[in-house]
Design a protein around this motif. Sequence first.
Motif, PDB file in Angstrom:
ATOM      1  N   ASP A   1      34.598  42.243  40.081  1.00  0.00           N
ATOM      2  CA  ASP A   1      34.087  41.155  39.241  1.00  0.00           C
ATOM      3  C   ASP A   1      32.637  40.890  39.623  1.00  0.00           C
ATOM      4  O   ASP A   1      32.339  40.604  40.787  1.00  0.00           O
ATOM      5  CB  ASP A   1      34.929  39.891  39.450  1.00  0.00           C
ATOM      6  N   PRO A   2      31.705  40.965  38.679  1.00  0.00           N
ATOM      7  CA  PRO A   2      30.293  40.773  39.019  1.00  0.00           C
ATOM      8  C   PRO A   2      29.951  39.363  39.492  1.00  0.00           C
ATOM      9  O   PRO A   2      28.880  39.149  40.080  1.00  0.00           O
ATOM     10  CB  PRO A   2      29.569  41.102  37.712  1.00  0.00           C
ATOM     11  N   ALA A   3      30.859  38.406  39.267  1.00  0.00           N
ATOM     12  CA  ALA A   3      30.632  37.045  39.740  1.00  0.00           C
ATOM     13  C   ALA A   3      31.165  36.831  41.152  1.00  0.00           C
ATOM     14  O   ALA A   3      31.009  35.759  41.732  1.00  0.00           O
ATOM     15  CB  ALA A   3      31.273  36.029  38.793  1.00  0.00           C
ATOM     16  N   GLY A   4      31.808  37.865  41.718  1.00  0.00           N
ATOM     17  CA  GLY A   4      32.368  37.772  43.061  1.00  0.00           C
ATOM     18  C   GLY A   4      31.565  38.563  44.069  1.00  0.00           C
ATOM     19  O   GLY A   4      30.397  38.911  43.841  1.00  0.00           O
ATOM     20  N   VAL A   5      32.199  38.891  45.196  1.00  0.00           N
ATOM     21  CA  VAL A   5      31.493  39.579  46.279  1.00  0.00           C
ATOM     22  C   VAL A   5      31.547  41.101  46.156  1.00  0.00           C
ATOM     23  O   VAL A   5      30.982  41.805  46.993  1.00  0.00           O
ATOM     24  CB  VAL A   5      32.051  39.162  47.660  1.00  0.00           C
ATOM     25  N   GLY A   6      32.211  41.624  45.119  1.00  0.00           N
ATOM     26  CA  GLY A   6      32.342  43.062  44.961  1.00  0.00           C
ATOM     27  C   GLY A   6      31.025  43.818  44.971  1.00  0.00           C
ATOM     28  O   GLY A   6      30.855  44.782  45.731  1.00  0.00           O
ATOM     29  N   PRO A   7      30.044  43.412  44.132  1.00  0.00           N
ATOM     30  CA  PRO A   7      28.760  44.107  44.150  1.00  0.00           C
ATOM     31  C   PRO A   7      28.074  44.030  45.519  1.00  0.00           C
ATOM     32  O   PRO A   7      27.480  45.013  45.976  1.00  0.00           O
ATOM     33  CB  PRO A   7      27.951  43.361  43.084  1.00  0.00           C
TER      34      PRO A   7
END
Length: 347
Positions: free
Chosen positions: A14-20
Amino acid sequence: MENNKPVIGITMGDPAGVGPEIAVKALGSHTAFDQCSPLVIGDAKVIRSCIADMGLALQVNPVHDISSAGFQPGTIDVYDLNNVDMSALEPGEVSAMAGNAAFEAVTTAIQLALDNKIDATVTGPIHKKAINEAGHYFSGHTEIYAHYTGTRRYAMLLVDGNFRVAHISTHVSLRQACDLVKKERILDVIQLLDTGLRQMGIRNGKIGVAGLNPHAGDAGLFGDEEEKEIIPAIKEAVKLGFNVEGPVPPDTMFTKAVTGYYDGCIAMYHDQGHIPFKLAGFKWNNDAKKMESVKGVNITLGLPVIRTSVDHGTAFDIAGRDLASADAMLLAIDYAIRLASTKKNNR
């Protein structure tokens, strides 16, 4: 360019989470590039923004064909889906737009793996509500992979060092989980776990099977699922030649499992396996108010493609603040490399 290292597709989550953030941190050093050719699957704008926010000296190479990837340290190759509206993206906020972007990254990774364009997939954390708000009605990665690969027999396996735990059920209510404790399913998971252990180089691994009820039912005193379903499954597995024992009371099985007494163990439902696993691998620093270490890899057993993942969520509470640990992502990449190498050698 000639490339003999396994190509590992890493979804940004999710780009709004810590994944990136954890993808960028994991690929910010030479370590991953020494053993594989990593490819982030997602939106190049998100990765570029993440790099800028953390002040890192990294470049982004957006590609639409894997042959265009350079796989060189210092540059993150991104299979660019261009599906995130940066003006609408809010770190730590659930949105259908972010959920759809995360979902499309996962389905793209699956298709690339099925087409043999990448050797393994590693998934960043997704937010289940965001994905459902986007109209994709799945309860998690495991179910998405099963659906898009046409897999009917599969199971979740959590790994951290010697601690390996597979699950009879995962993302269902506790009431449903009890109903899913059936002989056939338990036998399936024993077989899937044994195969997974062999893929990790562990032959005839010792498998512990947890009971469902306190004290594993105490001979029917606290429930009859052990007598009716779990014990018959274990007896059948032993007849088939599996090195399995149980049902073991869960409050003692996991204390043995974490030391390596079992090569693998089986939990009857999600939290029965996740709580001891995360207690062993997640370290919270109360003074710094952040996770010092987040270890643990999620592997989906039974798929025709390789899928490993971090075993933590989107961590919306710390998203965009440069506080996330990349430990689990590095471990997930490492296991993907190992499994890809085993698969290649067994061809």
